[in-house]
Design an enzyme around this catalytic site. Structure first.
Site, PDB file in Angstrom:
ATOM      1  N   MET A 127     -11.779  -5.782   4.444  1.00 48.13           N
ATOM      2  CA  MET A 127     -11.001  -4.877   5.285  1.00 48.13           C
ATOM      3  C   MET A 127     -10.837  -5.506   6.660  1.00 48.13           C
ATOM      4  O   MET A 127     -11.803  -5.981   7.262  1.00 48.13           O
ATOM      5  CB  MET A 127     -11.725  -3.539   5.445  1.00 48.13           C
ATOM      6  CG  MET A 127     -11.855  -2.716   4.183  1.00 48.13           C
ATOM      7  SD  MET A 127     -10.277  -2.199   3.528  1.00 48.13           S
ATOM      8  CE  MET A 127      -9.709  -1.067   4.804  1.00 48.13           C
ATOM      9  N   ASP A 150      -4.539   3.712  -2.338  1.00 49.77           N
ATOM     10  CA  ASP A 150      -5.692   4.076  -1.509  1.00 49.77           C
ATOM     11  C   ASP A 150      -6.122   5.489  -1.849  1.00 49.77           C
ATOM     12  O   ASP A 150      -5.404   6.454  -1.548  1.00 49.77           O
ATOM     13  CB  ASP A 150      -5.310   3.986  -0.027  1.00 49.77           C
ATOM     14  CG  ASP A 150      -5.061   2.559   0.402  1.00 49.77           C
ATOM     15  OD1 ASP A 150      -6.000   1.749   0.349  1.00 49.77           O
ATOM     16  OD2 ASP A 150      -3.907   2.249   0.782  1.00 49.77           O
ATOM     17  N   SER A 157       0.839  -1.200   0.000  1.00 49.14           N
ATOM     18  CA  SER A 157       0.000   0.000   0.000  1.00 49.14           C
ATOM     19  C   SER A 157       0.875   1.252   0.000  1.00 49.14           C
ATOM     20  O   SER A 157       1.582   1.545   0.975  1.00 49.14           O
ATOM     21  CB  SER A 157      -0.891  -0.013   1.239  1.00 49.14           C
ATOM     22  OG  SER A 157      -1.492   1.245   1.376  1.00 49.14           O
ATOM     23  N   HIS A 216      -0.896  -1.180  -4.447  1.00 48.95           N
ATOM     24  CA  HIS A 216      -2.190  -0.839  -3.859  1.00 48.95           C
ATOM     25  C   HIS A 216      -2.239   0.675  -3.660  1.00 48.95           C
ATOM     26  O   HIS A 216      -1.393   1.255  -2.965  1.00 48.95           O
ATOM     27  CB  HIS A 216      -2.340  -1.572  -2.533  1.00 48.95           C
ATOM     28  CG  HIS A 216      -3.677  -1.418  -1.899  1.00 48.95           C
ATOM     29  ND1 HIS A 216      -4.773  -2.152  -2.263  1.00 48.95           N
ATOM     30  CD2 HIS A 216      -4.097  -0.601  -0.900  1.00 48.95           C
ATOM     31  CE1 HIS A 216      -5.813  -1.808  -1.523  1.00 48.95           C
ATOM     32  NE2 HIS A 216      -5.424  -0.866  -0.688  1.00 48.95           N
ATOM     33  N   HIS A 258      -8.012   1.146  -4.542  1.00 50.86           N
ATOM     34  CA  HIS A 258      -8.991   0.971  -3.474  1.00 50.86           C
ATOM     35  C   HIS A 258      -9.654   2.322  -3.242  1.00 50.86           C
ATOM     36  O   HIS A 258      -9.049   3.221  -2.656  1.00 50.86           O
ATOM     37  CB  HIS A 258      -8.246   0.479  -2.222  1.00 50.86           C
ATOM     38  CG  HIS A 258      -9.112   0.286  -1.028  1.00 50.86           C
ATOM     39  ND1 HIS A 258      -8.598   0.015   0.222  1.00 50.86           N
ATOM     40  CD2 HIS A 258     -10.464   0.322  -0.863  1.00 50.86           C
ATOM     41  CE1 HIS A 258      -9.584  -0.104   1.094  1.00 50.86           C
ATOM     42  NE2 HIS A 258     -10.724   0.082   0.456  1.00 50.86           N
ATOM     43  N   MET A 289      -8.773   8.348  -1.130  1.00 51.10           N
ATOM     44  CA  MET A 289      -9.784   8.774  -0.146  1.00 51.10           C
ATOM     45  C   MET A 289     -10.203  10.210  -0.420  1.00 51.10           C
ATOM     46  O   MET A 289      -9.418  10.996  -0.960  1.00 51.10           O
ATOM     47  CB  MET A 289      -9.207   8.690   1.272  1.00 51.10           C
ATOM     48  CG  MET A 289      -8.646   7.328   1.615  1.00 51.10           C
ATOM     49  SD  MET A 289      -8.081   7.260   3.319  1.00 51.10           S
ATOM     50  CE  MET A 289      -6.944   5.868   3.228  1.00 51.10           C
ATOM     51  N   MET A 300     -11.982   4.758  -1.425  1.00 49.96           N
ATOM     52  CA  MET A 300     -12.681   4.986  -0.149  1.00 49.96           C
ATOM     53  C   MET A 300     -13.285   6.373  -0.246  1.00 49.96           C
ATOM     54  O   MET A 300     -12.765   7.354   0.308  1.00 49.96           O
ATOM     55  CB  MET A 300     -11.696   4.873   1.021  1.00 49.96           C
ATOM     56  CG  MET A 300     -11.339   3.433   1.339  1.00 49.96           C
ATOM     57  SD  MET A 300      -9.822   3.286   2.303  1.00 49.96           S
ATOM     58  CE  MET A 300      -8.632   3.316   0.971  1.00 49.96           C
ATOM     59  N   ASP A 339      -7.044  -6.474   3.333  1.00 52.11           N
ATOM     60  CA  ASP A 339      -6.394  -5.165   3.446  1.00 52.11           C
ATOM     61  C   ASP A 339      -6.436  -4.677   4.883  1.00 52.11           C
ATOM     62  O   ASP A 339      -7.517  -4.424   5.429  1.00 52.11           O
ATOM     63  CB  ASP A 339      -7.122  -4.184   2.519  1.00 52.11           C
ATOM     64  CG  ASP A 339      -6.468  -2.813   2.504  1.00 52.11           C
ATOM     65  OD1 ASP A 339      -5.387  -2.647   3.102  1.00 52.11           O
ATOM     66  OD2 ASP A 339      -7.046  -1.900   1.884  1.00 52.11           O
TER      67      ASP A 339
HETATM   68  C1  DX5 Z   1      -6.437   1.708   5.084  1.00 51.12           C
HETATM   69  C2  DX5 Z   1      -5.904   1.288   3.749  1.00 51.12           C
HETATM   70  C3  DX5 Z   1      -4.870   0.250   3.771  1.00 51.12           C
HETATM   71  C4  DX5 Z   1      -3.642   0.597   4.582  1.00 51.12           C
HETATM   72  C5  DX5 Z   1      -2.923  -0.651   4.906  1.00 51.12           C
HETATM   73  O1  DX5 Z   1      -7.590   2.441   4.911  1.00 51.12           O
HETATM   74  O2  DX5 Z   1      -6.965   0.797   2.932  1.00 51.12           O
HETATM   75  O3  DX5 Z   1      -4.514  -0.136   2.461  1.00 51.12           O
HETATM   76  O4  DX5 Z   1      -2.790   1.466   3.934  1.00 51.12           O
HETATM   77  O5  DX5 Z   1      -1.890  -0.341   5.785  1.00 51.12           O
HETATM   78  P1  DX5 Z   1      -1.407  -1.425   6.868  1.00 51.12           P
HETATM   79  O6  DX5 Z   1      -0.953  -2.646   6.104  1.00 51.12           O
HETATM   80  O7  DX5 Z   1      -0.306  -0.733   7.581  1.00 51.12           O
HETATM   81  O8  DX5 Z   1      -2.593  -1.747   7.735  1.00 51.12           O
HETATM   82 ZN    ZN Z   2      -6.449  -0.116   0.976  1.00 47.78          ZN
END
Ligand code: DX5
Ligand code: ZN
Length: 224
Positions: free
Chosen positions: A145, A43, A16, A41, A74, A45, A76, A183
């Site tokens: 998740m 993220d 990530s 990955h 991903h 948001m 969010m 994740d």
């Molecule tokens: C959280 C993200 C994850 C996060 C994972 O909202 O979707 O992808 O970055 O980080 P770790 O592996 O440190 O939990």
């Molecule tokens: Zn994620």
């Protein structure tokens, strides 16, 4: 680039990027490719659905031609369909939307397919699996998740293991080839619990970027 990150045997590792050095994303992406990550990955948001905004679409776009690794996006966000339309221009391989923010989930999955990406649905730890029942046959992957969305480095919520077993069983009952990505909180010391429960892909943020030896961390995750 492969048609599917799940079409080979073995668990796939998706570091990530929100846990990487945000001032050196191009360098981090090049490094991930060099040390054996299977995909990246990303993220995305909007600071509404999840209380954070680690990286934006501009960074994603600029990073796209810096690596041949597939982009595992991903979302969010509240407005999934708008973000999907923006991803069309960038060219990403996998997109997961949260069931909790999708007003018309079936239509949104169609939009992901329309931009040429594989479609996934992400579920927060407290969201029941039932919400997937009528879309499971149209999904390429389920993203479970194991932490609440927003931040890297959180502790794993253990309730995900029985949840994984239940979705694995349901997928088998229906004779589907839907795959499972997990994740949150995945580290070298607990990765085997996820693979034993049937995960095909592991997202790891702090487990890779916080490791003293990233090469060893990715190798250990792959061997789990
Ligand atoms: C959280 C993200 C994850 C996060 C994972 O909202 O979707 O992808 O970055 O980080 P770790 O592996 O440190 O939990
Ligand atoms: Zn994620």
């Amino acid at each position: 680039m492969t048609a599917s990150f799940f079409d080979e045997t073995g668990v796939r590792i998706s570091p990530s990027l929100m846990c990487a050095d945000q001032a050196n994303l191009a360098g981090e992406v090049a490094n991930l490719e060099a040390i054996g990550a299977d995909m990246i990955h990303l993220d995305i948001m909007d600071a509404h659905f999840a209380p954070n905004m680690p990286m934006g679409l501009g960074a994603l776009s600029d990073l796209r031609d810096r690596t041949s690794l597939p982009f595992d996006v991903h979302l969010m966000v509240e407005d999934n369909d708008w973000f999907i339309s923006q991803l069309a221009e960038i060219g990403v391989q996998y997109v997961a939307v949260h069931a909790e923010s999708a007003r018309h989930l079936d239509r949104t999955l169609g939009l992901i397919r329309d931009i040429g990406a594989e479609a996934g649905v992400a579920l927060n730890p407290a969201t029941p699996l039932d919400i997937l029942e009528h879309v499971l046959g149209r999904l390429d992957f389920v993203m479970l998740m194991t932490v609440n969305p927003g931040f890297g480095g959180q502790s794993l919520i253990e309730g995900v293991f029985p949840k994984m077993e239940r979705i694995r069983k349901r997928i088998d009952q229906l004779g589907l080839d839907t795959l499972i990505e997990v994740d949150g909180g995945v580290k070298t010391h607990n990765a085997h619990q996820f693979t034993a429960a049937g995960a095909h892909a592991l997202v790891s943020g702090s487990g890779v970027f916080g490791a003293e030896d990233r090469v060893a961390a990715i190798a250990a995750l792959k061997a789990s």
